[in-house]
Scaffold this motif. Structure first.
Motif, mmCIF file in Angstrom:
data_model
loop_
_atom_site.group_PDB
_atom_site.id
_atom_site.type_symbol
_atom_site.label_atom_id
_atom_site.label_comp_id
_atom_site.label_asym_id
_atom_site.label_seq_id
_atom_site.Cartn_x
_atom_site.Cartn_y
_atom_site.Cartn_z
ATOM 1 N N ASP A 198 -3.550 2.356 6.320
ATOM 2 C CA ASP A 198 -2.391 1.947 7.103
ATOM 3 C C ASP A 198 -2.768 1.782 8.573
ATOM 4 O O ASP A 198 -2.313 0.842 9.241
ATOM 5 N N GLN A 248 -4.460 -1.545 9.077
ATOM 6 C CA GLN A 248 -3.526 -2.666 9.088
ATOM 7 C C GLN A 248 -2.763 -2.743 10.401
ATOM 8 O O GLN A 248 -2.630 -3.814 11.004
ATOM 9 N N ARG A 249 -2.264 -1.605 10.847
ATOM 10 C CA ARG A 249 -1.499 -1.600 12.098
ATOM 11 C C ARG A 249 -2.370 -1.997 13.281
ATOM 12 O O ARG A 249 -1.945 -2.758 14.153
ATOM 13 N N HIS A 307 6.330 -0.342 9.780
ATOM 14 C CA HIS A 307 5.851 -1.671 9.408
ATOM 15 C C HIS A 307 6.699 -2.798 9.985
ATOM 16 O O HIS A 307 6.681 -3.921 9.473
ATOM 17 N N GLY A 345 3.991 -5.986 4.603
ATOM 18 C CA GLY A 345 3.651 -4.991 3.586
ATOM 19 C C GLY A 345 3.148 -5.665 2.324
ATOM 20 O O GLY A 345 2.700 -6.813 2.339
#
Length: 348
Positions: free
Chosen positions: A297, A300-301, A126, A108
């Motif tokens: 998000d 990123q994932r 996360h 994060g």
């Protein structure tokens, strides 16, 4: 007490101590293991060129205004790509689906500090993917920046794509564009980075110092030019060469963080005559046409899932792991000797 990296002024790095604070409701306490240094945006704060240091951002009008800085030195805890272990979870969050618990490794954004106090909504989902080296988790944000640029490029299968700048984000962009079905030309001024770009799937590499980059790209594409160019170095001359390199009606994705006036960018030349489209890509959001399906998000994932699946090798991009006590030396390395470094990571 905890250690925090801060910029006391331009090119002045300190590691200071700060008190740990009680955990407020709706938050997690995370003990940092690794924190990646951004060689782009973060160095603008280190060097003193970041626009927030001279002007204020008006979030409602969405313009910068003169009259004083929005951020002033000392700038404490900059950083946006952290990995750590959850130490404490606010009691009301226990059992919330997707919420990490004590002992979980998470990724994060909480900055270059020993301990992050992070809102729960920013940490749901996360957990670090199983089997992924914790060091790789420090690439979630930089990987998302590259991914965002590739989405903005709108690449189609077998198109010719030129990627200008082969630092960490540029190399990841090259790899993602290749995975997306493009034939990639990688451009940089450092031989070591061009060699790495070839490992990452670039079909051809061009040394920017040799000149005639646009001419070589046009020659390699039968005179047409690249379908898309992604400029990720943040240098205006590179952006101009990217414009020169694309076909009539081609697209240039400007993903670098450009500083100061646009010296070297001539919009009356190829941009005007070839009706080139320039698209801004910035990690504050995804391309507007994809906002219904994609989010930062998700970027990123998804990027970390590609790393976990072996589709993108990020560990080979780590050139230095530096103890946080030596943070000042890490910034000098990136600022003054960029040919010696790729991804520099602070270890806590």
């Amino acid at each position: 007490m905890q250690r925090v990296v801060q910029f006391a002024g331009p090119r002045q790095v300190e590691v200071v101590t700060a008190d740990s604070v009680p955990l407020p409701p709706g938050h997690l306490r995370v003990r940092t293991r690794y924190s990646g240094i951004s060689a782009g945006t973060e160095l603008t704060a280190y060097r003193g060129t970041n626009p927030y240091l001279t002007r204020s951002w008006d979030p409602e009008a969405r313009i910068f205004r003169d009259g004083g800085p929005g951020v002033a030195y000392p700038v404490a805890g900059w950083g946006y790509s952290e990995v750590g272990e959850v130490l404490e979870v606010s009691p009301e969050l226990t059992g919330v689906p997707g919420m990490p618990g004590p002992g979980d490794l998470v990724w994060g954004i909480w900055g270059h500090r020993d301990e992050g106090i992070v809102p729960a909504e920013r940490m749901a989902g996360h957990r670090l993917p199983d089997g992924l080296d914790p060091l790789a988790g420090a690439f979630a944000r930089v990987g998302a920046i590259a991914y965002n640029a590739v989405l903005a490029a709108g690449i189609h299968l077998a198109e010719d794509v030129a990627v200008f700048g082969q630092g960490v984000i540029g190399l990841i962009t090259t790899r993602l564009a290749r995975l997306n079905g493009a034939a990639v030309t990688a451009v940089d001024a450092l031989e070591s980075r061009l060699a790495k770009a070839a490992e990452y799937g670039a079909s051809r590499t061009l040394d920017a110092r040799a000149g005639a980059v646009a001419e070589q790209i046009r020659e390699a594409t039968g005179g047409r030019g690249a379908d898309v160019a992604i400029e990720i170095s943040g240098a205006y001359p590179a952006l101009h060469e990217a414009v020169r390199s694309v076909a009539v009606g081609g697209r240039v994705v400007a993903s670098g963080f450009y500083q100061g006036d646009g010296i070297g960018l001539r919009l009356g030349d190829e941009f005007h005559h070839n009706r080139v489209e320039i698209v801004s890509s910035q990690i504050g959001g995804v391309p507007p046409g994809l906002a219904g399906r994609w989010s930062v998000d998700r970027l990123q994932r998804t990027f970390l899932s590609l790393v976990a699946a072996g589709q993108v090798d990020v560990k080979s991009l780590v050139s230095h792991v530096v103890p946080v006590a030596d943070a000042a030396e890490a910034y000098v390395l990136l600022d003054e000797r960029p040919a010696e470094a790729l991804q520099v990571v602070l270890e806590f």
